[in-house]
Design a protein around this motif. Structure first.
Motif, PDB file in Angstrom:
ATOM      1  N   ILE A   1     -37.555 -33.665 -31.639  1.00 22.74           N
ATOM      2  CA  ILE A   1     -38.011 -32.314 -31.949  1.00 22.74           C
ATOM      3  C   ILE A   1     -39.385 -32.365 -32.623  1.00 22.74           C
ATOM      4  O   ILE A   1     -39.592 -33.107 -33.579  1.00 22.74           O
ATOM      5  N   ILE A   2     -40.310 -31.571 -32.095  1.00 24.81           N
ATOM      6  CA  ILE A   2     -41.620 -31.431 -32.730  1.00 24.81           C
ATOM      7  C   ILE A   2     -41.608 -30.200 -33.628  1.00 24.81           C
ATOM      8  O   ILE A   2     -41.986 -30.258 -34.794  1.00 24.81           O
TER       9      ILE A   2
ATOM     10  N   ASP B   1     -38.459 -37.115 -36.785  1.00 30.53           N
ATOM     11  CA  ASP B   1     -39.010 -36.025 -35.983  1.00 30.53           C
ATOM     12  C   ASP B   1     -39.305 -34.808 -36.862  1.00 30.53           C
ATOM     13  O   ASP B   1     -39.238 -34.888 -38.094  1.00 30.53           O
ATOM     14  N   GLY B   2     -39.619 -33.695 -36.239  1.00 29.92           N
ATOM     15  CA  GLY B   2     -40.005 -32.500 -36.970  1.00 29.92           C
ATOM     16  C   GLY B   2     -38.895 -31.883 -37.786  1.00 29.92           C
ATOM     17  O   GLY B   2     -39.154 -31.025 -38.641  1.00 29.92           O
TER      18      GLY B   2
ATOM     19  N   LEU C   1     -29.552 -32.538 -29.450  1.00 30.77           N
ATOM     20  CA  LEU C   1     -30.453 -33.101 -30.460  1.00 30.77           C
ATOM     21  C   LEU C   1     -30.376 -34.618 -30.533  1.00 30.77           C
ATOM     22  O   LEU C   1     -31.256 -35.252 -31.121  1.00 30.77           O
ATOM     23  N   THR C   2     -29.353 -35.223 -29.942  1.00 29.15           N
ATOM     24  CA  THR C   2     -29.264 -36.692 -29.924  1.00 29.15           C
ATOM     25  C   THR C   2     -30.141 -37.297 -28.831  1.00 29.15           C
ATOM     26  O   THR C   2     -30.317 -38.507 -28.777  1.00 29.15           O
ATOM     27  N   LYS C   3     -30.694 -36.436 -27.956  1.00 27.04           N
ATOM     28  CA  LYS C   3     -31.520 -36.921 -26.854  1.00 27.04           C
ATOM     29  C   LYS C   3     -32.945 -36.383 -26.907  1.00 27.04           C
ATOM     30  O   LYS C   3     -33.763 -36.729 -26.044  1.00 27.04           O
TER      31      LYS C   3
ATOM     32  N   THR D   1     -39.910 -26.895 -29.688  1.00 23.17           N
ATOM     33  CA  THR D   1     -40.670 -27.762 -28.794  1.00 23.17           C
ATOM     34  C   THR D   1     -40.126 -29.170 -28.998  1.00 23.17           C
ATOM     35  O   THR D   1     -39.846 -29.578 -30.131  1.00 23.17           O
ATOM     36  N   ALA D   2     -39.963 -29.909 -27.891  1.00 22.91           N
ATOM     37  CA  ALA D   2     -39.319 -31.220 -27.987  1.00 22.91           C
ATOM     38  C   ALA D   2     -39.809 -32.149 -26.893  1.00 22.91           C
ATOM     39  O   ALA D   2     -40.164 -31.707 -25.787  1.00 22.91           O
TER      40      ALA D   2
END
Length: 302
Positions: free
Chosen positions: A223-224, A260-261, A218-220, A199-200
């Motif tokens: 992440i939860i 982030d997560g 992942l650079t944009k 989830t993001a």
């Protein structure tokens, strides 16, 4: 003995023909259209489930300009089907463009017979050239699939108050402010084997709209949750839920958090800002190469 006049006439005749031949030999061949990043089905698995959404993507560059774009799903020679069926779709909005991203979703009709097909992607150029891609393709019924991942029980809360659950907006729009706790629950059902769930939160201004785990940058993305599973049995589920003091909760993130997560710093392009975001749920079953996703709009007032 050949008379001089005949020699002169023969030479003139040859001289007249040669430029014509040369012109024909040097006639330019029109440049054909080209396609990159072609995805036939989610994660480019070249499969579809009848009655369900189907994903297609291709980045086009015309030799001159695009004349027409078409997809065909046709019966494969030597195959037997329960009924006669084919699908042909043409899109006019790309006509006249030099380059275009063809990103389409359409439903495979429920009456489509299961089986193996030929999938054609055809692009005609105004210069007369043509691109035709042909791939093996298969249509399944969901009941015959080893996995049929579906997003289930997606529930969001702000500071422990529910604001969204399973396509129902308690608030519309959903707005989070700096310092709010965003709890995101999500579950994927009808799976087995190995897989991964994310989830993001992703800012829409980044123009990053991933529909598969493989496309997630992942650079944009903030992440939860990231949940992986291994060797699950048939008809299993995976989720981001957590049991906290006897109550089901989910992974959460504070709006304005430094990490982030995944424990990664929230900086660069994905740093917090006011604006429109998407909460994206992405799942890929790596054992059977099947994917699903869902995107819900969220507003952040930072």
């Amino acid at each position: 003995m050949i008379k001089p006049i005949k020699i002169i006439l023969a030479f003139m005749l040859l001289s007249g023909l040669l430029p014509s031949c040369k012109k024909e030999e040097q006639a330019p061949v029109p440049n054909p259209p080209t396609a990159e990043h072609v995805e036939i089905g989610y994660a480019n698995n070249k499969q579809a489930i009848r009655g369900r959404d189907f994903h297609f993507n291709a980045d086009l560059l015309a030799g001159d300009k695009i004349e027409s774009v078409q997809v065909k799903i046709l019966p494969k020679a030597g195959q037997t089907y329960s009924a006669a069926w084919k699908l042909e779709i043409a899109w006019d909005e790309y006509k006249g463009l030099k380059n275009a991203n063809v990103h389409k979703h359409f439903t495979i009709p429920t009456e489509a017979p299961e089986g193996k097909y030929d999938f054609f992607f055809i692009v005609n150029d105004v210069n007369g050239a043509k691109l035709e891609l042909k791939e093996d393709f298969q249509i399944f019924d969901a009941t015959n699939m080893p996995v049929d991942p579906v997003v289930d029980r997606d529930i969001f809360s702000r500071n422990d108050d529910m604001v969204y659950y399973m396509n129902t907006f308690v608030e519309d729009p959903i707005v989070f402010k700096k310092g709010d706790k965003f709890t995101a629950r999500a579950q994927i059902k009808q799976i087995q084997g190995d897989g991964i769930l994310y989830t993001a939160l992703i800012k829409r201004t980044l123009n990053h709209f991933p529909e598969t785990v493989d496309k997630l940058d992942l650079t944009k993305a903030i992440i939860i949750s990231k949940v992986e599973h291994r060797e699950l049995g048939p008809a299993a589920k995976v989720n981001t839920y957590k049991l906290v003091n006897g109550t089901l909760s989910g992974d959460d993130i504070m709006i304005g958090a430094e990490k982030d997560g995944l424990g990664s710093p929230i900086n660069g392009e994905r740093q917090w800002a006011s604006g429109q975001y998407n909460l994206v749920i992405l799942y890929k079953n790596t054992t059977f190469n099947m994917s699903t996703f869902k995107s819900i709009p969220v507003t952040i007032a930072y």
